[in-house]
Design a protein around this motif. Structure first.
Motif, short mmCIF file in Angstrom:
data_model
loop_
_atom_site.label_atom_id
_atom_site.label_comp_id
_atom_site.label_asym_id
_atom_site.label_seq_id
_atom_site.Cartn_x
_atom_site.Cartn_y
_atom_site.Cartn_z
N LEU A 21 0.86 -1.18 0.00
CA LEU A 21 0.00 0.00 0.00
C LEU A 21 0.90 1.23 0.00
N ASN A 22 0.71 2.08 -0.98
CA ASN A 22 1.45 3.34 -1.07
C ASN A 22 0.68 4.42 -0.33
N ILE A 23 1.37 5.21 0.47
CA ILE A 23 0.73 6.27 1.25
C ILE A 23 1.53 7.56 1.06
N VAL A 24 0.84 8.64 0.76
CA VAL A 24 1.46 9.96 0.63
C VAL A 24 0.64 10.94 1.46
N ALA A 25 1.31 11.64 2.37
CA ALA A 25 0.68 12.70 3.16
C ALA A 25 1.36 14.01 2.79
N VAL A 26 0.59 14.99 2.36
CA VAL A 26 1.14 16.29 1.98
C VAL A 26 0.74 17.32 3.01
N LEU A 27 1.75 18.00 3.56
CA LEU A 27 1.54 18.94 4.65
C LEU A 27 2.11 20.30 4.29
N ARG A 28 1.55 21.33 4.88
CA ARG A 28 2.13 22.65 4.79
C ARG A 28 3.44 22.68 5.57
#
Length: 398
Positions: A231-238
């Motif tokens: 499972l690929n997971i990407v979290a994009v944050l400021r």
């Protein structure tokens, strides 16, 4: 197709560079690929191959290999980060195939890279040279001269009939073509990881779908890769400041703290991953001119794309196809072919760049503006959300 007595030189053995090299070599061009790294390993996690990109790779004969490693999700499910409620969806799977004639695949970047490398190594007219960094570029007597430095601090000059800078957002070829602008940090950091799918919380193990979680200042995307095993997971944050280096290890506790108010299923998923890598996200408007003489740019070297439309890799694959087409149509006039390639690609690259920036704003809206966004998603419905991007996914290289 003959471009000259010397080989075509492609700087960069990433996805765009290898696709360009394959596209040229399959047309009979001798190609030398230079890669600054000494090991041909692709960092990162997943990549989305929408129909505009998958059709190009299928036409290169890579369809069976890709189908073994890629996953074709049935849908995107859009949820709210804070509450976990379902906002809407996007139709993928059969709908994409029927509408655009090609699949919407998701795949681990390393798996795609391996498939491209295997194809490249099978061609006798395609040579890979690692540990080579482009340092200069000039033209003399109708040919390009590429100055390169080796990993052992040696120097060499390589003559070329064509030079393609596919060396990413921090391209060494771009300034050699007269564009000295520096990429601009856009205030986001992407945290990426992959986990064994069997280790994911139960709610994420079996569903054949992409998850998109929207929230103020942050969003998360996850989907299965590696034939469904991971499972690929990407979290994009400021983030106020960019990180040093291309990719840095991320502190897991810092990420979990940023999502401490997220819905429990999402917090549980993020907590499953023990290790993360973090990329600062940079952007650069498409150059007003990215070709000169026998040299040109491709992919992020020409037009870096923020990941909010999942089109950075796809645009590079498109570039490779159009570049090979224009060169094949005018093999005796490389500068003219490059000018036409650039003219064909710039408007589309600019439109995709703006679409990605627009999504960055929409994904991270806070209440009450997020209510209007969510209402639009619900009104359009899964198939209407796809139809908005007919111009993007319906692209063909002809």
């Amino acid at each position: 197709m003959m471009l000259g007595t010397e080989p075509a030189v492609v700087a960069g053995a990433g996805i765009g560079g290898l696709t360009a090299a394959l596209s040229l070599a399959r047309r009979g061009v001798a190609v030398t690929v230079l890669e600054r790294r000494t090991a041909l390993e692709e960092a990162g996690a997943g990549i989305q191959l929408s129909p505009n990109a998958s059709r190009v790779l299928i036409d290169l004969g890579l369809g069976p290999a890709l189908a073994r490693q890629a996953v074709e999700p049935d849908r995107v499910v859009i949820r709210a980060v804070g509450s976990g409620r379902t906002i809407g969806g996007i139709a993928l799977g059969r709908h994409m195939r029927e509408r655009y004639g090609a699949p919407y695949w998701v795949i681990h970047r390393a798996d795609l890279h391996t498939i491209l490398l295997d194809a490249a190594r099978s061609l006798p007219n395609l040579r890979l040279l690692v540990g080579r960094r482009v340092e200069s570029l000039r033209e003399e007597n109708g040919q390009a001269l590429v100055g390169i430095a080796t990993a052992s601090n040696g120097q060499d000059v390589l003559p070329a009939s064509l030079v393609v800078g596919a060396d990413g957002v921090w391209s060494a070829v771009r300034p050699a073509l007269g564009d000295g602008r520096a990429p601009q940090y856009r205030g986001y950091a992407a945290w990426r990881t992959t986990i064994a799918r069997a280790a994911a919380p139960a709610a994420f193990r079996d569903a054949n779908e992409t998850g998109l979680w929207l929230g103020p200042e942050a969003h998360v995307v996850h989907y299965p890769v590696s034939g469904g095993r991971k499972l690929n997971i990407v979290a994009v944050l400021r983030g106020d400041k960019p990180l040093d280096g291309w990719a840095s290890p991320g502190e897991r506790d810092q990420l979990l703290h940023r999502f401490r108010k997220a819905a429990e299923p999402l917090r549980g998923l993020l907590a499953t991953a023990p290790e993360w890598l973090v990329w600062s996200l940079y952007d650069l408007p498409a150059s007003r001119r990215w070709s000169r003489g026998r040299a040109t740019l491709l992919g992020d070297a020409a037009h870096p794309v923020l990941p909010f439309l999942a089109q950075g890799g796809a645009l590079a694959i498109e570039d490779a196809s159009v570049l090979a087409r224009e060169l094949a149509a005018r093999p005796g006039d490389v500068p003219a072919a490059l000018a036409l390639y650039e003219a064909a690609r710039r408007p589309r690259a600019q439109r995709v760049q703006e679409g990605a920036r627009s999504n960055a704003r929409a994904y991270h809206l806070a209440w009450p503006l997020s209510m209007a966004r969510d209402a639009v998603i619900r009104r359009l419905g899964p198939e209407g959300m796809v139809a908005r991007y007919d111009w993007l996914y319906g692209w063909r290289p002809e």
